[in-house]
Design an enzyme around this catalytic site. Structure first.
Site, PDB file in Angstrom:
ATOM      1  N   GLU A  41       0.874  -1.381  -0.036  1.00 45.55           N
ATOM      2  CA  GLU A  41      -0.005   0.109  -0.105  1.00 45.55           C
ATOM      3  C   GLU A  41       0.746   1.218  -0.107  1.00 45.55           C
ATOM      4  OE1 GLU A  41      -3.309   1.788   2.915  1.00 45.55           O
ATOM      5  OE2 GLU A  41      -2.356   0.198   3.562  1.00 45.55           O
ATOM      6  N   LYS A 116      -9.130   2.554  -2.224  1.00 47.19           N
ATOM      7  CA  LYS A 116      -9.405   1.959  -1.207  1.00 47.19           C
ATOM      8  C   LYS A 116     -10.853   2.444  -0.653  1.00 47.19           C
ATOM      9  CE  LYS A 116      -7.144   1.601   3.380  1.00 47.19           C
ATOM     10  NZ  LYS A 116      -5.963   1.874   4.349  1.00 47.19           N
ATOM     11  N   CYS A 153      -5.602  -2.808   2.427  1.00 47.60           N
ATOM     12  CA  CYS A 153      -5.368  -2.903   3.769  1.00 47.60           C
ATOM     13  C   CYS A 153      -6.828  -2.985   4.384  1.00 47.60           C
ATOM     14  CB  CYS A 153      -4.706  -1.695   4.370  1.00 47.60           C
ATOM     15  SG  CYS A 153      -3.622  -1.975   5.804  1.00 47.60           S
TER      16      CYS A 153
END
Length: 566
Positions: A41, A116, A153
């Site tokens: 990430e 994300k 994540c």
């Protein structure tokens, strides 16, 4: 498909340097005939970049390094596809104006392929300050027809049965079910705490079963300020069993071939976390010190060595992180320092092979006392006199560190910092609090482990003597004492550390109220006393150096209580 995993240790904000790191991984992937390379990430930026994301020139530089990455792949006629973590601008005049994104890079060019969706805004995380949540889950179809589900994540942290808390918002894993991905990828920057290695594996295993496909979890590694990323990346089969496990606390590159005949034979499931959590904690702290020093430009470190257990543990960690030749210690005995403590400190320094200098402070104490006498109508007494000793030592340490260009390491623990059993501009002086997130009982446990046979492999990995004592029985068994007055013991001022630490964990890490703890059977007098000390010490914590976070709730950026409050 041959899949390359690059568990990288980026430097926050160094887009050019991080791109070179990714290019090196590209070369390794090409040499291994990989089809796809994964990086963590925000791998271009390092995590967390914080307000560097608000600098327009850095966002312009990001475009330049991505273009260069494409050109380098083209010049080598590479067919490799790379997934890179980047910050992608949103041109609609609203804020936040960025996505936390995955970018697909190849010789043909680059393009964002995933945003994300779940943006953490708790504890040390502040992503909603910078990023806008993605609107949907993303799949990427490769030239060979394989469909990849892409998550970043927190997008994997969607199981309320496993998590203590789950962010409100969509379920990115559920949204991918209809896409029927052949592989789920999660690019992460997940900092260490002791519970996370096992929890990550459980979350990924649930996702693998839900999607009936393998899951790749690729984590960043390395220390960035107070956060330490432990790596530990892995790959699971559709049943949630391990196919591949990368090391903890190390940069690593690995290639995995999806052909069953090419897959490594590993026991299923591979045990997670590592069998000895104390070893992983020690390795994490060593990584944190090493990276904080190197990324801030320090080659040497200094600490005060008292003969107590806290400074002993810091000395061992620092020696493992930087090497004995890079560590200097100062012994600063006062008239109240016991002969045993002085001898224990010297013996420890000799055992570790680190330099030590002795600078007695008795004459300085006398000078301060006589100088202050007119203003105080007599020489300093009580806590004032005790704090003066600590501040004299802090001044000496800062002077030596300044003169010699060393990183000064503080040696206070979390129990002391919680209740204010520490001195501003004295023992709190320094650039990094190495064990500031370790309770006193954890300090003892870690030192006992270091002196046991169980630590021999870990000690050998860091060039420490693999046999015999490191900390020493004399240090491990003596009653804790600041030695600022005759026959002083910590127990004169504090509850027993076993009782204190149990209570502090509930108050700090679980945010339990004193009333609730009293209702559960804790002593009302003890709870009220500890609550009062915890509240009154906030002004000290606000002025303390950054500490290495290794617990779910550390003092630092994730602890945001007001100083002036009821």
């Amino acid at each position: 498909m041959r899949l390359a995993l690059a568990q990288l240790n980026p430097l926050v904000g160094d887009l050019s340097g991080n791109t070179r790191m990714i290019l090196k991984a590209c070369e390794q992937a090409e040499a291994g005939k990989a089809d796809l390379l994964l990086t963590p990430e925000l791998s271009l930026w390092g995590y967390p970049p914080r307000d560097l994301l608000l600098q327009p020139e850095r966002l312009n530089q990001q475009k330049e390094v991505l273009d260069q990455l494409c050109r380098d792949l083209d010049q080598r006629h590479s067919d490799l596809t790379v997934l890179v973590g980047a910050a992608i601008a949103i041109q609609d005049g609203r804020r936040p104006a960025l996505y936390n994104a995955i970018v697909q890079v190849s010789r043909q060019g680059w393009r964002p392929v995933a945003h994300k969706q779940l943006l953490p805004n708790y504890d040390v995380f502040d992503e909603r300050r910078y990023f806008r949540p993605g609107e949907r889950s993303s799949s990427l179809v490769l030239d060979n027809g394989l469909r990849l589900g892409l998550t970043i994540c927190e997008d994997l942290w969607v199981d309320t049965e496993l998590q203590r808390e789950r962010l409100s918002g969509p379920d990115p894993v559920a949204e991918l079910i209809n896409d029927a991905p052949d592989l789920l990828i999660n690019l992460a920057a997940s900092p260490f705490d002791a519970s996370k290695p096992s929890l990550r594996q459980q979350l990924a295993a649930r996702a693998a079963v839900r999607l009936n496909c393998p899951v790749v979890y690729l984590n960043q590694v390395g220390g960035n300020d107070e956060l330490i990323f432990d790596g530990g990346s892995f790959l699971l089969n559709p049943k949630g069993e391990h196919l591949l496990q990368l090391p903890f606390c190390k940069e690593w590159f690995e290639i995995w071939d999806s052909e069953p005949s090419h897959q490594p034979a590993l026991p299923l499931p591979l045990p997670l976390p590592p069998s000895d959590p104390r070893g992983l904690l020690f390795r994490t702290l060593v990584l944190g010190v090493r990276d904080y020093a190197s990324k801030c430009g320090f080659k040497q470190a200094l600490l005060g060595l008292s003969g107590g257990i806290d400074s002993a543990l810091v000395a061992v960690i620092a020696t493992a992180a930087l090497g004995p030749e890079a560590i200097t210690t100062l012994l600063m005995p006062s008239p109240w320092s016991s002969r045993g403590s002085i001898d224990d400190a010297k013996t420890l320094a000799s055992r570790l092979g680190i330099a030590s200098q002795t600078v007695p402070i008795a004459s300085l104490m006398q000078s301060f006392g006589s100088s202050l006498a007119p203003a105080l109508d007599g020489e300093p007494q009580g806590v004032t006199a005790e704090n003066l000793q600590s501040r004299i030592r802090g001044t000496l340490l800062m002077a030596v560190a300044n003169q010699q260009g060393q990183l000064l390491l503080t040696t206070g623990n979390k129990s002391e910092l919680a209740v204010g059993y520490c001195t501003l501009y004295g023992d709190m002086n320094g650039g990094l609090a190495v064990i500031g997130d370790l309770y006193k009982t954890t300090v003892f446990a870690l030192c006992n482990w270091l002196d046991s046979d169980d630590s021999s492999r870990c000690r050998d990995d860091f060039g420490l003597a693999s046999q015999g004592e490191l900390v020493g029985e004399a240090i491990r068994t003596k009653p804790p004492s600041a030695e600022l007055r005759p026959d002083q013991k910590d127990s004169d001022s504090l509850p027993d550390y076993g009782e204190l630490d149990a209570l502090l964990k509930l108050l700090i890490e679980e945010r339990r109220s004193g009333q609730a703890l009293i209702a559960e059977g804790f002593s009302p007098a003890l709870v009220e006393r500890v609550e009062r000390m915890l509240r009154r010490a906030e002004f000290k914590r606000r002025q303390s150096p950054p500490l290495l976070k290794v617990s779910p709730q550390a003092f630092g950026t994730g602890w945001r209580l007001p100083i002036a409050a009821a």
